[in-house]
Design a protein around this motif. Structure first.
Motif, PDB file in Angstrom:
ATOM      1  N   VAL A  93       0.985  -1.141   0.145  1.00 51.11           N
ATOM      2  CA  VAL A  93       0.318   0.035   0.215  1.00 51.11           C
ATOM      3  C   VAL A  93       0.842   1.311   0.069  1.00 51.11           C
ATOM      4  N   LYS A  94       1.884   1.252   0.801  1.00 48.56           N
ATOM      5  CA  LYS A  94       2.796   2.458   0.835  1.00 48.56           C
ATOM      6  C   LYS A  94       3.405   2.534  -0.597  1.00 48.56           C
ATOM      7  N   GLN A  95       3.588   1.470  -1.436  1.00 48.59           N
ATOM      8  CA  GLN A  95       4.516   1.697  -2.622  1.00 48.59           C
ATOM      9  C   GLN A  95       3.467   2.101  -3.571  1.00 48.59           C
ATOM     10  N   THR A  96       2.119   1.856  -3.443  1.00 47.04           N
ATOM     11  CA  THR A  96       1.136   2.282  -4.328  1.00 47.04           C
ATOM     12  C   THR A  96       1.196   3.721  -4.657  1.00 47.04           C
ATOM     13  N   HIS A  97       1.506   4.427  -3.426  1.00 43.26           N
ATOM     14  CA  HIS A  97       1.501   6.031  -3.684  1.00 43.26           C
ATOM     15  C   HIS A  97       2.800   6.448  -4.124  1.00 43.26           C
ATOM     16  N   GLU A  98       3.717   5.577  -4.016  1.00 36.58           N
ATOM     17  CA  GLU A  98       5.204   6.128  -4.651  1.00 36.58           C
ATOM     18  C   GLU A  98       5.115   5.909  -6.111  1.00 36.58           C
ATOM     19  N   PHE A  99       4.215   5.080  -6.682  1.00 34.15           N
ATOM     20  CA  PHE A  99       4.079   4.861  -8.087  1.00 34.15           C
ATOM     21  C   PHE A  99       2.744   5.608  -8.721  1.00 34.15           C
ATOM     22  N   GLY A 100       2.158   6.133  -7.771  1.00 35.71           N
ATOM     23  CA  GLY A 100       1.116   7.183  -8.263  1.00 35.71           C
ATOM     24  C   GLY A 100      -0.384   6.379  -8.671  1.00 35.71           C
ATOM     25  N   LEU A 101      -0.399   5.290  -8.126  1.00 36.12           N
ATOM     26  CA  LEU A 101      -1.446   4.465  -8.562  1.00 36.12           C
ATOM     27  C   LEU A 101      -2.810   5.312  -8.439  1.00 36.12           C
ATOM     28  N   GLN A 102      -3.077   5.725  -7.174  1.00 33.65           N
ATOM     29  CA  GLN A 102      -4.069   6.623  -6.807  1.00 33.65           C
ATOM     30  C   GLN A 102      -4.455   7.795  -7.605  1.00 33.65           C
ATOM     31  N   GLN A 103      -3.169   8.502  -7.942  1.00 37.48           N
ATOM     32  CA  GLN A 103      -3.127   9.767  -8.476  1.00 37.48           C
ATOM     33  C   GLN A 103      -3.625   9.410 -10.015  1.00 37.48           C
ATOM     34  N   GLY A 104      -3.469   8.319 -10.470  1.00 38.80           N
ATOM     35  CA  GLY A 104      -3.692   8.082 -11.847  1.00 38.80           C
ATOM     36  C   GLY A 104      -5.226   7.466 -11.925  1.00 38.80           C
ATOM     37  N   GLY A 105      -5.912   7.453 -10.838  1.00 38.86           N
ATOM     38  CA  GLY A 105      -7.469   6.997 -10.763  1.00 38.86           C
ATOM     39  C   GLY A 105      -7.611   5.745 -10.649  1.00 38.86           C
ATOM     40  N   GLN A 106      -6.694   4.778 -10.120  1.00 37.07           N
ATOM     41  CA  GLN A 106      -7.099   3.466  -9.722  1.00 37.07           C
ATOM     42  C   GLN A 106      -7.381   3.449  -8.357  1.00 37.07           C
ATOM     43  N   THR A 107      -8.292   2.404  -8.042  1.00 38.13           N
ATOM     44  CA  THR A 107      -8.699   2.446  -6.432  1.00 38.13           C
ATOM     45  C   THR A 107      -8.045   0.946  -5.980  1.00 38.13           C
ATOM     46  N   ILE A 108      -7.506   1.065  -4.794  1.00 38.46           N
ATOM     47  CA  ILE A 108      -6.945   0.112  -3.978  1.00 38.46           C
ATOM     48  C   ILE A 108      -7.806  -0.487  -3.042  1.00 38.46           C
ATOM     49  N   VAL A 109      -7.537  -1.851  -3.175  1.00 37.00           N
ATOM     50  CA  VAL A 109      -8.566  -2.725  -2.296  1.00 37.00           C
ATOM     51  C   VAL A 109      -7.696  -3.601  -1.383  1.00 37.00           C
ATOM     52  N   GLY A 110      -7.789  -3.822  -0.198  1.00 34.81           N
ATOM     53  CA  GLY A 110      -7.212  -4.653   0.783  1.00 34.81           C
ATOM     54  C   GLY A 110      -8.151  -5.795   1.188  1.00 34.81           C
ATOM     55  N   MET A 111      -7.861  -6.811   0.197  1.00 30.47           N
ATOM     56  CA  MET A 111      -8.623  -7.987   0.309  1.00 30.47           C
ATOM     57  C   MET A 111      -8.939  -8.541   1.630  1.00 30.47           C
ATOM     58  N   LEU A 112      -7.633  -8.802   2.480  1.00 26.40           N
ATOM     59  CA  LEU A 112      -7.777  -9.228   3.708  1.00 26.40           C
ATOM     60  C   LEU A 112      -6.848  -8.171   4.518  1.00 26.40           C
ATOM     61  N   THR A 113      -7.397  -6.928   5.084  1.00 26.98           N
ATOM     62  CA  THR A 113      -6.579  -5.845   5.791  1.00 26.98           C
ATOM     63  C   THR A 113      -7.221  -5.693   7.154  1.00 26.98           C
ATOM     64  N   PHE A 114      -6.220  -5.814   8.105  1.00 23.84           N
ATOM     65  CA  PHE A 114      -6.635  -5.471   9.387  1.00 23.84           C
ATOM     66  C   PHE A 114      -6.573  -4.193   9.809  1.00 23.84           C
ATOM     67  N   ILE A 115      -7.190  -3.362  10.885  1.00 24.76           N
ATOM     68  CA  ILE A 115      -7.001  -2.189  11.498  1.00 24.76           C
ATOM     69  C   ILE A 115      -5.588  -1.766  12.012  1.00 24.76           C
ATOM     70  N   SER A 116      -5.147  -2.949  12.291  1.00 25.55           N
ATOM     71  CA  SER A 116      -3.669  -2.870  12.786  1.00 25.55           C
ATOM     72  C   SER A 116      -2.820  -2.705  11.601  1.00 25.55           C
ATOM     73  N   ASP A 117      -2.971  -3.093  10.489  1.00 23.76           N
ATOM     74  CA  ASP A 117      -2.270  -2.702   8.960  1.00 23.76           C
ATOM     75  C   ASP A 117      -2.479  -1.337   8.850  1.00 23.76           C
ATOM     76  N   VAL A 118      -3.674  -0.650   9.017  1.00 21.05           N
ATOM     77  CA  VAL A 118      -4.040   0.656   8.541  1.00 21.05           C
ATOM     78  C   VAL A 118      -3.223   1.341   9.374  1.00 21.05           C
ATOM     79  N   HIS A 119      -3.236   1.197  10.783  1.00 23.95           N
ATOM     80  CA  HIS A 119      -2.443   1.954  11.637  1.00 23.95           C
ATOM     81  C   HIS A 119      -0.819   1.983  11.324  1.00 23.95           C
ATOM     82  N   SER A 120      -0.439   0.832  10.803  1.00 22.95           N
ATOM     83  CA  SER A 120       0.943   0.774  10.550  1.00 22.95           C
ATOM     84  C   SER A 120       1.234   1.702   9.121  1.00 22.95           C
ATOM     85  N   ILE A 121       0.287   1.459   8.033  1.00 23.45           N
ATOM     86  CA  ILE A 121       0.454   2.230   7.112  1.00 23.45           C
ATOM     87  C   ILE A 121       0.399   3.751   7.097  1.00 23.45           C
TER      88      ILE A 121
END
Length: 257
Positions: A93-121
């Motif tokens: 997830v951190k690297q999706t921003h480095e490569f600009g996926l969201q800025q290019g209009g792509q949506t990121i989905v975490g298929m198995l993501t925990f709130i602890s992951d979001v906290h770390s990100i």
């Protein structure tokens, strides 16, 4: 008692295909979990009239996702789904921003993501990501009551898996108390007789042992939308349990015949 690859696919993919886009690309960890998630999610994409543009697999504990994310970016898929766990998800997830996926209009989905992951990100990088979950600590009075007791001990909010484990053990102990026995068959029968309280929300145990409850689709908040610690999720939609979980009789369980 926890969600599974089918529920996370059928529920999450169905809602997002209607709301975000029908062209999907999967970035999946290369072992059985990743394979199962891609298989179930691909079927769900097709069932909603969508299309899987492609998929790449990475080795477990990868730190450099550049080649995998560039493949997802160049595919032009509207949705990039990450089928990994833990540190893999955090790094990806951190690297999706480095490569600009969201800025290019792509949506990121975490298929198995925990709130602890979001906290770390962190919300700066996790913002806008979609996840599905059966538990979020700040949903209602029932989820907050458990979270209050949990955070007093652990000093952090509970994940959905910790919540599911608590609900399972509590129901098991209530069955022992109600039936006056810890013999396995007796407890099993008592567990099925007792009403299931999933943090104040209705749930039930099917013949095959699956506990069914509603899931929710969440979007991770922007930093300026978060008002207090661990205020990370915005609820987008409820996903009824009978639509999220694998239909009874189709899972290959010998008890379900």
């Amino acid at each position: 008692w926890a969600d599974d690859t089918y529920a996370l696919s059928a529920g999450l993919v169905g809602e997002l295909s209607r709301r975000v886009g029908k062209e999907w690309f999967f970035v999946a960890v290369d072992y059985s979990f990743g394979s199962a998630m891609v298989k179930d999610a691909s079927r769900a994409v097709t069932d909603t009239g969508g299309k899987v543009i492609g998929a790449v697999r990475y080795p477990f504990n990868t730190t450099d996702f550049s080649s995998f994310l560039l493949a997802a970016q160049s595919s032009g898929a509207k949705v990039v789904a990450l089928a990994g766990t833990g540190a893999d998800t955090v790094n990806a997830v951190k690297q999706t921003h480095e490569f600009g996926l969201q800025q290019g209009g792509q949506t990121i989905v975490g298929m198995l993501t925990f709130i602890s992951d979001v906290h770390s990100i962190g919300l700066r990088d996790a913002q806008g990501m979609y996840i599905a979950s059966q538990y979020y600590w700040d949903d209602d009075d029932g989820t907050r009551a458990f979270a209050k007791r949990f955070i007093e001990i652990e000093k952090r909010e509970p994940t959905k898996l910790q919540a599911a484990t608590y609900a399972a053990v509590r129901h098991y102990l209530k069955a022992i108390e109600a039936g006056g026995s810890d013999e396995a068959k007796a407890v099993n029968a008592e567990m099925r007789k007792l009403p299931v309280d999933f943090f104040g929300r209705p749930a039930h145990i099917r013949k095959d042992g699956r506990v069914v409850y509603d899931l929710s689709l969440y979007r991770v908040k922007k930093p300026d939308e978060s008002k207090y610690p661990w205020d990370y999720y915005q609820k987008i939609a409820a996903i009824p349990g009978d639509k999220a979980f694998r239909p009874e009789g189709t899972g290959g369980c010998k008890l379900d015949k």
